[in-house]
Design a protein around this motif. Sequence first.
Motif, short mmCIF file in Angstrom:
data_model
loop_
_atom_site.label_atom_id
_atom_site.label_comp_id
_atom_site.label_asym_id
_atom_site.label_seq_id
_atom_site.Cartn_x
_atom_site.Cartn_y
_atom_site.Cartn_z
N GLY A 157 18.78 3.55 -31.06
CA GLY A 157 18.72 4.83 -30.25
C GLY A 157 17.29 4.99 -29.55
O GLY A 157 16.66 2.89 -29.80
N LEU A 158 17.05 6.06 -28.53
CA LEU A 158 15.62 5.16 -27.49
C LEU A 158 14.84 6.19 -28.98
O LEU A 158 13.62 5.61 -29.30
CB LEU A 158 15.58 6.84 -26.79
CG LEU A 158 14.37 7.23 -26.44
CD1 LEU A 158 13.86 5.92 -25.48
CD2 LEU A 158 14.84 8.86 -25.82
N PHE A 159 14.99 6.92 -29.92
CA PHE A 159 14.33 6.82 -30.93
C PHE A 159 15.50 6.68 -32.46
O PHE A 159 16.31 6.37 -32.65
CB PHE A 159 13.83 8.63 -31.42
CG PHE A 159 13.45 8.60 -30.46
CD1 PHE A 159 11.52 9.23 -31.37
CD2 PHE A 159 13.74 9.74 -29.58
CE1 PHE A 159 10.75 10.00 -29.60
CE2 PHE A 159 12.84 10.71 -28.25
CZ PHE A 159 11.64 10.55 -28.48
N MET A 193 23.50 3.43 -37.39
CA MET A 193 23.33 4.93 -37.17
C MET A 193 23.12 4.44 -35.92
O MET A 193 22.28 4.04 -35.75
CB MET A 193 23.07 5.87 -37.58
CG MET A 193 23.17 6.27 -39.35
SD MET A 193 21.71 7.38 -40.15
CE MET A 193 21.18 5.10 -41.32
N VAL A 194 23.61 5.19 -34.66
CA VAL A 194 23.90 4.42 -33.33
C VAL A 194 24.39 5.92 -32.10
O VAL A 194 25.37 6.05 -32.42
CB VAL A 194 24.75 3.60 -32.74
CG1 VAL A 194 24.06 3.57 -31.25
CG2 VAL A 194 24.69 2.24 -33.64
N GLY A 195 22.80 6.82 -32.24
CA GLY A 195 23.21 7.54 -30.92
C GLY A 195 21.85 7.09 -29.63
O GLY A 195 20.90 6.74 -29.65
N GLY A 199 18.94 7.50 -33.53
CA GLY A 199 20.23 7.11 -35.17
C GLY A 199 20.59 8.35 -35.60
O GLY A 199 21.21 8.84 -35.87
N GLU A 200 19.44 9.02 -36.48
CA GLU A 200 19.70 9.70 -37.40
C GLU A 200 19.06 11.73 -36.57
O GLU A 200 17.12 10.92 -36.59
CB GLU A 200 19.45 9.94 -38.45
CG GLU A 200 19.48 10.97 -39.16
CD GLU A 200 19.76 9.85 -41.07
OE1 GLU A 200 20.07 10.55 -41.62
OE2 GLU A 200 18.36 9.21 -41.05
N GLY A 235 23.60 9.83 -33.74
CA GLY A 235 24.91 8.98 -34.94
C GLY A 235 24.52 9.65 -36.50
O GLY A 235 26.12 9.58 -36.54
N LYS A 236 23.83 10.34 -36.63
CA LYS A 236 24.00 11.44 -38.05
C LYS A 236 23.43 12.32 -38.09
O LYS A 236 22.02 12.31 -37.63
CB LYS A 236 24.16 10.60 -38.92
CG LYS A 236 24.32 10.56 -40.71
CD LYS A 236 24.57 9.84 -41.11
CE LYS A 236 23.20 10.25 -42.28
NZ LYS A 236 23.13 8.90 -43.70
#
Length: 333
Positions: A157-159, A193-195, A199-200, A235-236
């Motif tokens: 993710g960005l983070f 985990m992907v956002g 990711g989390e 993501g999570k």
Amino acid sequence: TVVIIDPATNEYEIENFSIVANQSTWFFYLGENVNEYNNTPETILDINHFNIVDIIKQKPKNDTNGNEIPLGNILNPIELNNSNFETIKNDLSMHYVLTEDIDLSKYNNWVPIGCNSPGEGAVYQSFTGSLKGNYHKIIGLKANVPAPIQSGNSWKGLFAKLDSGALIENLSIDCNFEYDHVHEESNDDWDHMVGVVAGEAINATIKNVQTSGSIKIGSNGGHTGGEHFTAGIVGKTNGPALITHCSNSVQIYTRGNSVAIGGIVGRVNTDGLTISHCYSSSYLEASGLDAGLFANYATRTGGIVGTGKKCVFTITDCMVYSPEALNAHGADG
């Protein structure tokens, strides 16, 4: 008449200059020019052209007692622009503010903030500071390879991860994540985990963030091992995270052994998450090698949350547009 003060020079009086207060945001109007700032009384005025310079002035270096406020303190955040944005990776506990829209398109594969390497031997750390977007945009966030593994898990993710009171607010992000294979050798217990934001999120707040773009993982038939948790925001989640006043229009497709996709959060792992006043208009599609709500290898989609692991969480005042755009070869809702 409104008095604008530049602390470094003098006091000026400007005719026909109006300020309208709306909650915690100030809107500055001057002719056809509209600039938006968040609680920034030290706005710099360009007297020669009667335009507000599109930057945020650094907060005063001293507090009311005359003590110096260190740069990176929440009262004196570090200003980020296109020339220095990656410096946010140097100290994950500092506080930052954007002064302009950020273009990350020069990076074909963005290494998440908190990850020290794009390849083997990567170490992930949590971002624990804050990033105030000041209503700016981050565009060109791209990924064309899977995130590297650390102890069986990966974050994209960005983070990478947010924790310990981290705050991300007043920001919009446009992304394009697309890759085929995600660690085919993965153990089924590994989490990927992907956002778009992170990711989390463990103990963090994400407020007034808008996401757009697309995420395609395994869209060309690549086999993705392990468990995949993908979402437009995070993501999570683990623990007391808060996601509020956020929206998502990211189009998401993920293929894998076990897949959970959510408009806002892919998987809620422990008690404590609150999602409020959020909106999702994503098309979500999960594809797996097997299906079934209670199967070990399952595909699950949800307009707000993809799945929860026997935990208690709260969703209030949220909306999903076009819920028929949920497609899972397993269970959805």
